[in-house]
Design an enzyme around this catalytic site. Structure first.
Site, PDB file in Angstrom:
ATOM      1  N   SER A 125      11.504  50.747  46.461  1.00 28.91           N
ATOM      2  CA  SER A 125      12.760  50.666  46.898  1.00 28.91           C
ATOM      3  C   SER A 125      13.413  51.887  46.318  1.00 28.91           C
ATOM      4  O   SER A 125      12.723  52.604  45.308  1.00 28.91           O
ATOM      5  CB  SER A 125      13.367  49.371  46.038  1.00 28.91           C
ATOM      6  OG  SER A 125      14.872  49.713  45.762  1.00 28.91           O
ATOM      7  N   THR A 127      15.717  52.087  44.636  1.00 32.17           N
ATOM      8  CA  THR A 127      16.217  51.939  43.173  1.00 32.17           C
ATOM      9  C   THR A 127      15.287  52.457  42.115  1.00 32.17           C
ATOM     10  O   THR A 127      15.965  52.675  40.903  1.00 32.17           O
ATOM     11  CB  THR A 127      16.242  50.281  43.112  1.00 32.17           C
ATOM     12  OG1 THR A 127      16.970  50.028  41.796  1.00 32.17           O
ATOM     13  CG2 THR A 127      15.001  49.657  42.812  1.00 32.17           C
ATOM     14  N   TYR A 150      14.478  44.182  37.911  1.00 36.28           N
ATOM     15  CA  TYR A 150      14.197  44.168  39.161  1.00 36.28           C
ATOM     16  C   TYR A 150      13.395  45.741  39.592  1.00 36.28           C
ATOM     17  O   TYR A 150      12.365  45.914  40.193  1.00 36.28           O
ATOM     18  CB  TYR A 150      15.131  43.956  40.183  1.00 36.28           C
ATOM     19  CG  TYR A 150      15.151  44.514  41.544  1.00 36.28           C
ATOM     20  CD1 TYR A 150      13.999  43.745  42.549  1.00 36.28           C
ATOM     21  CD2 TYR A 150      15.777  45.584  41.963  1.00 36.28           C
ATOM     22  CE1 TYR A 150      13.954  44.208  43.815  1.00 36.28           C
ATOM     23  CE2 TYR A 150      15.615  46.085  43.483  1.00 36.28           C
ATOM     24  CZ  TYR A 150      14.755  45.359  44.045  1.00 36.28           C
ATOM     25  OH  TYR A 150      14.342  45.954  45.401  1.00 36.28           O
ATOM     26  N   LYS A 154       9.562  47.357  40.526  1.00 34.90           N
ATOM     27  CA  LYS A 154       9.200  48.495  41.467  1.00 34.90           C
ATOM     28  C   LYS A 154       8.498  49.460  41.000  1.00 34.90           C
ATOM     29  O   LYS A 154       7.367  49.962  41.558  1.00 34.90           O
ATOM     30  CB  LYS A 154      10.467  48.540  42.437  1.00 34.90           C
ATOM     31  CG  LYS A 154      11.090  47.570  43.418  1.00 34.90           C
ATOM     32  CD  LYS A 154       9.921  47.060  44.144  1.00 34.90           C
ATOM     33  CE  LYS A 154      10.577  45.696  44.769  1.00 34.90           C
ATOM     34  NZ  LYS A 154       9.316  45.021  45.688  1.00 34.90           N
ATOM     35  N   PRO A 296      28.677  45.827  37.692  1.00 41.46           N
ATOM     36  CA  PRO A 296      27.890  46.394  36.651  1.00 41.46           C
ATOM     37  C   PRO A 296      26.383  46.712  37.226  1.00 41.46           C
ATOM     38  O   PRO A 296      25.927  46.096  38.012  1.00 41.46           O
ATOM     39  CB  PRO A 296      27.744  45.407  35.365  1.00 41.46           C
ATOM     40  CG  PRO A 296      28.865  44.544  35.770  1.00 41.46           C
ATOM     41  CD  PRO A 296      29.084  44.778  37.418  1.00 41.46           C
TER      42      PRO A 296
END
Ligand code: UD1
Length: 340
Positions: A125, A127, A150, A154, A296
């Protein structure tokens, strides 16, 4: 080729199974159905004319996973989608995320090592970049401190894969997705969030169809042209096609690095308000929304430099934001029609 698709009844997984089958690959799905439905297998069969083999179990179960691999040692490769993906949920229960996302990956890598299955494509991701210092973000941009468990799973998964590739002589490609949206043109498969959606596009379509009252736009005071946050939205079918390219590259093209990372996005950033405008245009609906506080953990803006994927994979995302929103809307309408 025989390909195991974990999480193959999920949103991105199901679209990828369709593309793999249409390119002549044989697919086995493993999914615990924690966030998807068994009837997705019927839908895949309806689209492609081929019913993929399906096994329902949890890949964090070491014994079941080992038994599966003993019976499927002829696999040529694995695409590993099965994972939890809700940022907020991961903040509330980090251990659940580490246990699930890392436990299943470790069991899969063990199976690969023990049965000589060499090829892995991993769902990563954008992210992992957090809020990048420079945009568009490249694969070589720094992986920053994770903003959520999360995101951290990854990052950790990529590291686990990198070291395993070296130690066990495997090959792997990590695909860093930006924001996948939209659905298959047949409107037979699509995103099926359980409960209240966390993600923007299912929330938009559910609001328009009357399942939700108002869409909250999280923040209008970002440092962006209209003040709302910017993401790189990519059509899920474009994303699915990149997986087929990645699988073919690993299995058929010699001389590539054993571990590679690619960004999968369009290279274009759109704000939340631009996504809403696109939806209103293609659907002819006026959306009920209001500006609220920032959510957030959200980053301000991120979009991909896709040149490495475009050049090396010979792949490019083709669908426009309007096409993405129209397909998402058709999917929501088809779900509503089935309920009546
Ligand atoms: C996040 C993760 C991504 C992950 C995805 C899966 C980051 C940077 N990205 O994507 O890696 O794969 O979740 O769940 O952590 N928005 C609203 N109202 C809503 C919902 C969303 O305004 O009701 C806004 C968000 O503030 C954001 C944009 O829409 O600016 C997209 O949000 P969302 O679809 O949830 O995806 P990300 O948070 O970007």
């Amino acid at each position: 080729m025989n390909i195991l698709v974990t999480g193959g009844t999920g949103y991105i997984g199901s679209h990828t199974v369709v593309e793999l089958q249409q390119q002549g690959h044989t697919v086995v799905i493993v999914d615990n159905l924690s966030n998807s439905h068994a009837n997705v297998v019927d839908r895949i069969a309806e689209i492609t004319g081929i019913r993929p083999e399906f096994h329902q179990f949890d890949l964090t179960d070491g014994e079941k996973t080992a038994a599966f691999f003993t019976n499927h040692s002829d696999l040529d490769g694995i695409i590993h989608f099965a994972a939890f993906k809700a940022v907020g949920e991961s903040m509330a229960d980090p251990l659940m995320y580490y246990h699930n996302n890392l436990g299943s990956l470790i069991n899969i890598l063990k199976g690969m090592k023990e049965h000589g299955i060499r090829n892995l494509v991993f769902s990563s991701s954008c992210t992992v970049y957090g809020q990048p210092d420079d945009l568009p973000v490249r694969e070589t941009s720094p992986v920053k401190e994770a903003w959520s468990p999360y995101g951290n799973t990854k990052q950790m998964s990529e590291q686990i894969i990198r070291f395993s590739v070296e130690a066990y002589k495997l090959k792997a490609i990590a695909l860093r997705y930006f924001n996948p949206i939209g659905s298959h043109e047949s409107a037979l498969i699509g995103e099926l969030p359980l409960g209240v959606p966390n993600n923007l596009v299912p929330f938009i379509t559910q609001t328009a169809i009357g399942l939700r009252q108002t869409l909250n736009v999280y923040g209008s005071d970002y440092n962006t042209p209209d003040g709302t946050a910017i993401r790189d939205y990519i059509h899920v079918v474009d994303l699915a096609k990149a997986h087929v390219v990645a699988v073919n590259r690993m299995m058929k093209e010699a001389g590539k690095p054993d571990y590679e990372i690619f960004n999968l996005g369009t290279g274009n950033g759109f704000s939340v308000l631009e996504v809403i405008q696109s939806f209103e245009k293609v659907s002819g609906q006026s959306l009920n929304y209001k500006i609220t506080d920032r959510r957030p953990g959200d980053v301000e803006k991120v979009w991909a430099d896709t040149s490495y994927a475009n050049e090396e994979l010979g792949w490019k995302a083709e669908k426009s934001l309007d096409e993405m929103m129209l397909s998402a809307w058709k999917w929501e309408q088809s779900l509503a029609a089935k309920k009546q």
